[in-house]
Design a protein around this motif. Structure first.
Motif, PDB file in Angstrom:
ATOM      1  N   VAL A 202      23.821  51.645   0.690  1.00 58.52           N
ATOM      2  CA  VAL A 202      25.266  51.494   0.851  1.00 58.52           C
ATOM      3  C   VAL A 202      25.777  52.419   1.945  1.00 58.52           C
ATOM      4  CG1 VAL A 202      27.491  51.676  -0.346  1.00 58.52           C
ATOM      5  CG2 VAL A 202      25.502  50.789  -1.556  1.00 58.52           C
ATOM      6  N   ASP A 203      25.137  53.597   2.092  1.00 55.80           N
ATOM      7  CA  ASP A 203      25.580  54.525   3.136  1.00 55.80           C
ATOM      8  C   ASP A 203      25.379  53.933   4.524  1.00 55.80           C
ATOM      9  OD1 ASP A 203      22.899  54.502   2.682  1.00 55.80           O
ATOM     10  OD2 ASP A 203      22.580  56.642   3.009  1.00 55.80           O
ATOM     11  N   ASP A 204      24.288  53.173   4.714  1.00 58.32           N
ATOM     12  CA  ASP A 204      24.079  52.523   6.017  1.00 58.32           C
ATOM     13  C   ASP A 204      25.128  51.432   6.265  1.00 58.32           C
ATOM     14  OD1 ASP A 204      21.883  54.122   6.381  1.00 58.32           O
ATOM     15  OD2 ASP A 204      20.469  52.633   5.597  1.00 58.32           O
ATOM     16  N   VAL A 205      25.466  50.686   5.199  1.00 59.67           N
ATOM     17  CA  VAL A 205      26.477  49.632   5.349  1.00 59.67           C
ATOM     18  C   VAL A 205      27.829  50.239   5.693  1.00 59.67           C
ATOM     19  CG1 VAL A 205      27.687  47.764   4.165  1.00 59.67           C
ATOM     20  CG2 VAL A 205      25.239  48.084   3.796  1.00 59.67           C
ATOM     21  N   LEU A 206      28.205  51.301   4.973  1.00 55.38           N
ATOM     22  CA  LEU A 206      29.487  51.955   5.253  1.00 55.38           C
ATOM     23  C   LEU A 206      29.491  52.572   6.650  1.00 55.38           C
ATOM     24  CD1 LEU A 206      30.188  53.692   1.814  1.00 55.38           C
ATOM     25  CD2 LEU A 206      31.145  51.551   2.695  1.00 55.38           C
ATOM     26  N   GLY A 207      28.346  53.128   7.050  1.00 59.03           N
ATOM     27  CA  GLY A 207      28.270  53.665   8.409  1.00 59.03           C
ATOM     28  C   GLY A 207      28.433  52.584   9.461  1.00 59.03           C
ATOM     29  N   GLY A 208      27.851  51.396   9.199  1.00 58.73           N
ATOM     30  CA  GLY A 208      28.031  50.277  10.128  1.00 58.73           C
ATOM     31  C   GLY A 208      29.478  49.832  10.210  1.00 58.73           C
ATOM     32  N   ARG A 215      34.672  50.981  17.259  1.00 62.27           N
ATOM     33  CA  ARG A 215      34.597  50.130  18.452  1.00 62.27           C
ATOM     34  C   ARG A 215      35.821  49.222  18.561  1.00 62.27           C
ATOM     35  NH1 ARG A 215      28.963  49.771  17.144  1.00 62.27           N
ATOM     36  NH2 ARG A 215      29.340  47.811  16.027  1.00 62.27           N
ATOM     37  N   SER A 216      36.276  48.700  17.429  1.00 67.32           N
ATOM     38  CA  SER A 216      37.440  47.811  17.449  1.00 67.32           C
ATOM     39  C   SER A 216      38.689  48.560  17.871  1.00 67.32           C
ATOM     40  CB  SER A 216      37.635  47.188  16.063  1.00 67.32           C
ATOM     41  OG  SER A 216      36.506  46.427  15.678  1.00 67.32           O
ATOM     42  N   LEU A 217      38.858  49.792  17.378  1.00 70.79           N
ATOM     43  CA  LEU A 217      40.037  50.574  17.741  1.00 70.79           C
ATOM     44  C   LEU A 217      40.032  50.925  19.224  1.00 70.79           C
ATOM     45  CD1 LEU A 217      40.312  52.985  14.671  1.00 70.79           C
ATOM     46  CD2 LEU A 217      41.928  51.197  15.315  1.00 70.79           C
ATOM     47  N   TYR A 218      38.876  51.329  19.740  1.00 68.11           N
ATOM     48  CA  TYR A 218      38.814  51.734  21.135  1.00 68.11           C
ATOM     49  C   TYR A 218      38.963  50.549  22.089  1.00 68.11           C
ATOM     50  CZ  TYR A 218      37.147  56.203  19.379  1.00 68.11           C
ATOM     51  OH  TYR A 218      37.030  57.402  18.722  1.00 68.11           O
ATOM     52  N   SER A 219      38.518  49.364  21.656  1.00 70.73           N
ATOM     53  CA  SER A 219      38.598  48.198  22.536  1.00 70.73           C
ATOM     54  C   SER A 219      39.901  47.420  22.372  1.00 70.73           C
ATOM     55  CB  SER A 219      37.407  47.265  22.268  1.00 70.73           C
ATOM     56  OG  SER A 219      37.414  46.834  20.917  1.00 70.73           O
TER      57      SER A 219
END
Length: 394
Positions: A202-208, A215-219
């Motif tokens: 779950v930690d990998d999913v949350l990190g993704g 990325r969405s905020l910066y773009s």
């Protein structure tokens, strides 16, 4: 053929206890050193390593090999100075005796780190690690624990849950006055959730998700806003579903409350999914990359699934006399006048199911039509990693 039998002492225990400077070279010199070290500290494992050095040299001499026995020490204060001192003494031994090969004798994992230095200067035929028989299990356990504690990931995975368990149990017992059974149950639940959390990554999913959000905020993607709106609609749907379940006077079992929850929450949840998919579709349209056909079809599928779930939940609630039939009000359209009528039971279920199926077919048709007209719309990938068009060409 000359063989160098060298005993390595990285932390200079021999020099500190006897006052001698290394290297100590020669059979008689090393045998005298055994007595000096044994008198200074009889419990030092270095005595055993020195004796093992003499034993190995004696065995090689019995096989008619020429041997050079030596003890090389480092420095206790600095590991860099220790390694350089060992390297310098090895260079002196090799320059004076020109050995063809070497047998290395060590008594700890610390000394074993010097083996590559020896290998870089002369061929090493054997590495003899001396472990005192009475302390073999203790020393092995010590090095395993030392290696375990040096691994940061293992420490966080194992030691943190154990530490939290040891802290939480007395807190539950003293502050909340839990019984031992309740405290053990609470701790077991927490540990089970942690194991599931790590087991399903779950930690990998949350990190993704976090990386995608950054990325969405910066773009400046539109989906950032639509995802926030979708989260709000989802919360409203869950609240509406819970509120609907709370109005049930005498819920029997779990089926009817589940149907009530679905009936009240599905419109909100479908609106949330539709908003999120619309934002993603807008991002694809704004981006220069080709639009995938699945993104065009997704809003139709979301509404179709919502209609089907709403229809089934309404059917079961109507059979339980919790809601009435669907009433359509009268409408005057000028040329066409429609009187009010009610649709209930199986008829309403059929209308919703047929409507969902038709809407999904419309989505497929629209996606196919747009794909045929606009070449910038990309076909969805198939199982082998290519596209439908690629498989046709093959």
């Amino acid at each position: 053929m000359t063989t160098l039998v060298v005993c390595l002492d990285r932390t200079d225990d021999v020099g500190r206890k006897t006052g001698l400077h290394s290297p100590v070279v020669g059979w008689e010199a090393v045998r005298a050193l055994v007595t000096d070290v044994g008198l200074a500290d009889p419990e030092d494992s270095g005595v055993n390593s020195l004796l093992e050095t003499l034993r190995v040299a004696q065995g090689l001499r019995d096989d008619d090999e020429e041997t050079v026995v030596a003890v090389v020490s480092g420095d206790r204060e600095s590991m860099v100075r220790a390694d350089r001192a060992v390297a310098r003494q090895l260079d002196e031994l090799i320059a004076d005796h020109d050995p063809d090969s070497a047998v290395v004798v060590i008594d700890s994992a610390e000394d074993e780190r010097l083996v590559p230095i020896v290998e870089s200067r002369v061929r090493v035929d054997s590495v003899d690690r001396v472990v005192v028989r009475q302390a073999r299990d203790i020393e092995s356990t010590y090095y395993l624990m030392k290696q375990f504690l040096a691994d940061e990931e293992l420490r966080q995975t194992v030691l943190v849950p154990i530490g939290l368990t040891l802290l939480v149990f007395p807190i539950l017992a003293m502050v909340f006055e839990f019984s031992p059974a309740e405290g053990a149950a609470a701790i077991t639940t927490v540990i089970g959730l942690f194991l599931l959390y790590k087991g399903f990554s779950v930690d990998d999913v949350l990190g993704g998700f976090a990386r995608q959000a950054r990325r969405s905020l910066y773009s400046g993607q539109v989906s950032v806003v639509t995802y926030v709106v979708a989260a709000g609609l989802t919360a409203a749907g869950l609240f509406a579903g819970g509120l609907g379940v709370s109005t049930l006077e005498d819920p029997q079992g779990y089926f009817i409350p589940a149907m009530r929850f679905a009936f009240d929450s599905v419109p909100w949840l479908a609106a949330a999914a539709l908003t999120a998919s619309a934002g993603r579709l807008l991002d694809e349209a704004i981006d220069e990359e080709p639009i995938r056909g699945s993104y065009i079809n997704l809003p139709f599928v979301v509404v179709a699934v919502g209609l089907v779930v709403r229809g089934f939940s309404a059917y079961f609630l109507e059979q339980a006399d919790l809601i009435g039939p669907l009433t359509v009000s009268a409408a005057d359209l000028g040329v066409l006048s429609v009187e009010s009528f009610a649709v209930g039971g199986g008829n309403r279920l059929a209308v919703f199911v047929v409507g969902g199926v038709l809407l999904s077919l419309v989505g497929v048709k629209v996606a196919s039509a747009l794909r045929g007209v606009d070449p910038s719309i990309e076909e969805p990938e198939i199982a082998d990693g290519g596209s439908d068009s690629d498989s046709h060409r093959q």
